[in-house]
Design a protein around this motif. Sequence first.
Motif, PDB file in Angstrom:
ATOM      1  N   GLN A 167     -17.924   2.856 -11.705  1.00  0.00           N
ATOM      2  CA  GLN A 167     -19.219   3.220 -11.121  1.00  0.00           C
ATOM      3  C   GLN A 167     -19.488   4.710 -11.290  1.00  0.00           C
ATOM      4  O   GLN A 167     -20.619   5.114 -11.617  1.00  0.00           O
ATOM      5  CB  GLN A 167     -19.250   2.821  -9.642  1.00  0.00           C
ATOM      6  CG  GLN A 167     -19.297   1.319  -9.415  1.00  0.00           C
ATOM      7  CD  GLN A 167     -19.027   0.929  -7.969  1.00  0.00           C
ATOM      8  OE1 GLN A 167     -18.787   1.786  -7.111  1.00  0.00           O
ATOM      9  NE2 GLN A 167     -19.040  -0.369  -7.685  1.00  0.00           N
ATOM     10  N   LEU A 168     -18.455   5.531 -11.084  1.00  0.00           N
ATOM     11  CA  LEU A 168     -18.639   6.970 -11.250  1.00  0.00           C
ATOM     12  C   LEU A 168     -18.947   7.312 -12.698  1.00  0.00           C
ATOM     13  O   LEU A 168     -19.813   8.164 -12.971  1.00  0.00           O
ATOM     14  CB  LEU A 168     -17.390   7.718 -10.785  1.00  0.00           C
ATOM     15  CG  LEU A 168     -17.424   9.242 -10.960  1.00  0.00           C
ATOM     16  CD1 LEU A 168     -18.577   9.850 -10.170  1.00  0.00           C
ATOM     17  CD2 LEU A 168     -16.100   9.873 -10.541  1.00  0.00           C
ATOM     18  N   THR A 169     -18.263   6.660 -13.623  1.00  0.00           N
ATOM     19  CA  THR A 169     -18.524   6.900 -15.044  1.00  0.00           C
ATOM     20  C   THR A 169     -19.971   6.604 -15.392  1.00  0.00           C
ATOM     21  O   THR A 169     -20.645   7.395 -16.068  1.00  0.00           O
ATOM     22  CB  THR A 169     -17.590   6.030 -15.913  1.00  0.00           C
ATOM     23  OG1 THR A 169     -16.235   6.283 -15.559  1.00  0.00           O
ATOM     24  CG2 THR A 169     -17.782   6.322 -17.392  1.00  0.00           C
ATOM     25  N   ASP A 170     -20.473   5.473 -14.944  1.00  0.00           N
ATOM     26  CA  ASP A 170     -21.861   5.098 -15.227  1.00  0.00           C
ATOM     27  C   ASP A 170     -22.841   6.043 -14.545  1.00  0.00           C
ATOM     28  O   ASP A 170     -23.863   6.432 -15.128  1.00  0.00           O
ATOM     29  CB  ASP A 170     -22.115   3.656 -14.765  1.00  0.00           C
ATOM     30  CG  ASP A 170     -21.349   2.631 -15.588  1.00  0.00           C
ATOM     31  OD1 ASP A 170     -20.879   2.977 -16.692  1.00  0.00           O
ATOM     32  OD2 ASP A 170     -21.198   1.485 -15.127  1.00  0.00           O
ATOM     33  N   GLN A 171     -22.534   6.414 -13.318  1.00  0.00           N
ATOM     34  CA  GLN A 171     -23.419   7.317 -12.576  1.00  0.00           C
ATOM     35  C   GLN A 171     -23.524   8.671 -13.260  1.00  0.00           C
ATOM     36  O   GLN A 171     -24.631   9.206 -13.464  1.00  0.00           O
ATOM     37  CB  GLN A 171     -22.880   7.493 -11.157  1.00  0.00           C
ATOM     38  CG  GLN A 171     -23.591   8.577 -10.343  1.00  0.00           C
ATOM     39  CD  GLN A 171     -22.794   8.976  -9.107  1.00  0.00           C
ATOM     40  OE1 GLN A 171     -22.175   8.135  -8.456  1.00  0.00           O
ATOM     41  NE2 GLN A 171     -22.787  10.269  -8.797  1.00  0.00           N
ATOM     42  N   LEU A 172     -22.380   9.245 -13.635  1.00  0.00           N
ATOM     43  CA  LEU A 172     -22.395  10.563 -14.265  1.00  0.00           C
ATOM     44  C   LEU A 172     -23.022  10.502 -15.654  1.00  0.00           C
ATOM     45  O   LEU A 172     -23.686  11.462 -16.077  1.00  0.00           O
ATOM     46  CB  LEU A 172     -20.974  11.118 -14.347  1.00  0.00           C
ATOM     47  CG  LEU A 172     -20.338  11.512 -13.009  1.00  0.00           C
ATOM     48  CD1 LEU A 172     -18.893  11.965 -13.213  1.00  0.00           C
ATOM     49  CD2 LEU A 172     -21.142  12.607 -12.317  1.00  0.00           C
ATOM     50  N   THR A 173     -22.823   9.418 -16.371  1.00  0.00           N
ATOM     51  CA  THR A 173     -23.460   9.274 -17.683  1.00  0.00           C
ATOM     52  C   THR A 173     -24.969   9.374 -17.554  1.00  0.00           C
ATOM     53  O   THR A 173     -25.632  10.069 -18.338  1.00  0.00           O
ATOM     54  CB  THR A 173     -23.069   7.928 -18.318  1.00  0.00           C
ATOM     55  OG1 THR A 173     -21.661   7.912 -18.563  1.00  0.00           O
ATOM     56  CG2 THR A 173     -23.808   7.701 -19.631  1.00  0.00           C
ATOM     57  N   GLU A 174     -25.504   8.718 -16.558  1.00  0.00           N
ATOM     58  CA  GLU A 174     -26.954   8.750 -16.339  1.00  0.00           C
ATOM     59  C   GLU A 174     -27.404  10.107 -15.799  1.00  0.00           C
ATOM     60  O   GLU A 174     -28.386  10.692 -16.282  1.00  0.00           O
ATOM     61  CB  GLU A 174     -27.346   7.643 -15.359  1.00  0.00           C
ATOM     62  CG  GLU A 174     -28.835   7.576 -15.042  1.00  0.00           C
ATOM     63  CD  GLU A 174     -29.695   7.234 -16.244  1.00  0.00           C
ATOM     64  OE1 GLU A 174     -30.879   7.631 -16.253  1.00  0.00           O
ATOM     65  OE2 GLU A 174     -29.179   6.565 -17.162  1.00  0.00           O
ATOM     66  N   ASP A 175     -26.695  10.632 -14.828  1.00  0.00           N
ATOM     67  CA  ASP A 175     -27.112  11.870 -14.178  1.00  0.00           C
ATOM     68  C   ASP A 175     -27.039  13.080 -15.102  1.00  0.00           C
ATOM     69  O   ASP A 175     -27.801  14.042 -14.929  1.00  0.00           O
ATOM     70  CB  ASP A 175     -26.245  12.135 -12.948  1.00  0.00           C
ATOM     71  CG  ASP A 175     -26.494  11.142 -11.826  1.00  0.00           C
ATOM     72  OD1 ASP A 175     -27.520  10.434 -11.870  1.00  0.00           O
ATOM     73  OD2 ASP A 175     -25.646  11.050 -10.907  1.00  0.00           O
ATOM     74  N   LEU A 176     -26.118  13.060 -16.063  1.00  0.00           N
ATOM     75  CA  LEU A 176     -25.895  14.226 -16.918  1.00  0.00           C
ATOM     76  C   LEU A 176     -26.490  14.059 -18.313  1.00  0.00           C
ATOM     77  O   LEU A 176     -26.275  14.905 -19.177  1.00  0.00           O
ATOM     78  CB  LEU A 176     -24.388  14.503 -17.033  1.00  0.00           C
ATOM     79  CG  LEU A 176     -23.625  14.659 -15.711  1.00  0.00           C
ATOM     80  CD1 LEU A 176     -22.152  14.920 -15.971  1.00  0.00           C
ATOM     81  CD2 LEU A 176     -24.221  15.758 -14.843  1.00  0.00           C
ATOM     82  N   ALA A 177     -27.233  13.009 -18.547  1.00  0.00           N
ATOM     83  CA  ALA A 177     -27.826  12.770 -19.866  1.00  0.00           C
ATOM     84  C   ALA A 177     -29.015  13.691 -20.100  1.00  0.00           C
ATOM     85  O   ALA A 177     -29.738  14.039 -19.162  1.00  0.00           O
ATOM     86  CB  ALA A 177     -28.278  11.324 -19.990  1.00  0.00           C
TER      87      ALA A 177
END
Length: 572
Positions: A167-177
């Motif tokens: 979940q953290l991986t997916d969240q950071l991928t979206e937030d930092l794109a």
Amino acid sequence: MSTDTPKPEKKLSAVEKIKTESEFLRGTIGEELANDTSHFGSSDIQLLKFHGSYQQDDRDKRVEMKKAGKEKAFAMMVRCRIPGGRITSDQMLAQLDLCDELGDSTMKITTRQTLQLHGILKKDLRETIHRINKMQLSTLAACGDVNRNIMCCPAKRADGVHQQLNQLTDQLTEDLAPKTPAYHELWVIDQETGEKTLEGGGPVEEPLYGPTYLPRKFKMGIALPEDNCIDIYTQDLGFLAVVRDDKIIGYNVLVGGGMGTTPALKRTYPALAKRLGFCTPEQTTEVSKAIIMVQRDHGNRADRKVARMKYLVDEMGVDAFRAKVQEYLGYALEDCTEDDVTGVDDHMGWQDQGDGKWSYGLNIENGRLLDNDTIQLKAMMREICKTFGTELRMTGHQSIIVTDVEPEQKDQLIEIIQRHNVPTTEDTSTVRRWSMACVALPTCGLAITESERRLPSLMDDLEQPLAKLGLDKERFTIRMTGCPNGCARPYNADIALVGKAKDKYTLFAGGGWLGNRLAYIYKDLVPSDELASEIIAIAGAFKANANEGESLGEFCTRVGKDDLAVMADAAR
């Protein structure tokens, strides 16, 4: 979260000027896609990296093409962004179709848990990236001066800890794109109708990156202390989970790792990340953004060779860097807990998921999926995907995990693998299983010598001598790169072979499979045909002189370069 004024630079690098004038990564890519030339201009080559593509040429054909009075054999490499290496069977099948229909009929699992295609002609680039988006994947930020594909432990487990990591991986991928709409304008909008075929787009601004993005590439990884399978100390930014009572209560934040170096420039070097502080799960996005913004505003934009964040961390010192991050955050970070890396699991072979199902990790030598007269890896993957239809997960060692296998299906999976002449993990030697190589020749423009094409024969030369020494079950990492840029993370391996000149390598020793210690230069300019004998001599010295329970890397570090050379000569 506060911002800061960028420090003045004497002179910006040429790439900074290209980014500044690109209108948020548009450049003239659209115009160049519309013409019939075989390759892109120099400015757009730089911008295309942000879109997930590198322009390359087949270096095996350079002399032939030049003699014939022809231009280079240009083609594009296209890399996906696949957070944590998780991909569906349908997506893998679609990728295999792409590599057969538009690529060079091979596909590469990378050292960062994603896929890349080679041999894409310029005229097919738009269709390739468009089709990747239609399969609900993306190439945005797979390359370029932004946060790239986030690595995460690929193990599938029923416990809440691994679910939190995903979940953290997916969240950071979206937030930092990156937020620029240029990507969707170029690749997602249907070019014939002008209609969007997928959701996307956004405002013409970059709230995190700004108009010039980062000074250099930025890599992130998320790991568990007992399982550093993603090499967290090599990342610009790492989150090491702190687990109490089977729940992640926060993360130790590591900053400033990076492998690339230029040996001729003493100011460049590989570095392991440093412990910065502790954050709660709820703080991970804002902590990530604060760290990225410090690098954005204070990283070196004049000299790209020293523009990675590791140089900024070292220049400022970790305490001053932490203070600056806290200034951007508006609050203080707690100190790191005592938790640190203690183990590594490559997740190969059968592993119990904890939900009644099993995963099977299959070693893919150097990550190359191909079919030929002796092995049919693509055909195997197609049958596995069509038969099981389960999620696949790619590892940081370029291999693949088939998840959600029912107990009664285990024999069926092994039969499919063996029928396609693919060695099972159980039939793969330990030394081969723990080795990996970058692509290098013929497609990488930075490669000095061979890597992916050389390592398999080196493994052939090592397997029997290691077995004769009784070391066939000894776990140690061998990593090979075609140049010092270090894409296969060589500098913290037990043994590393880094291309230095044509058919010659720098041999490093003394790192380790745990990933938290740098290796040292043992010998320089070792000819390719002497690599096996040098490694066997080191192994012989280890067998004769190691302390009980000592790993190969620990032994090499303890005895040092000079004594290791004496012991190795005695063992020949």
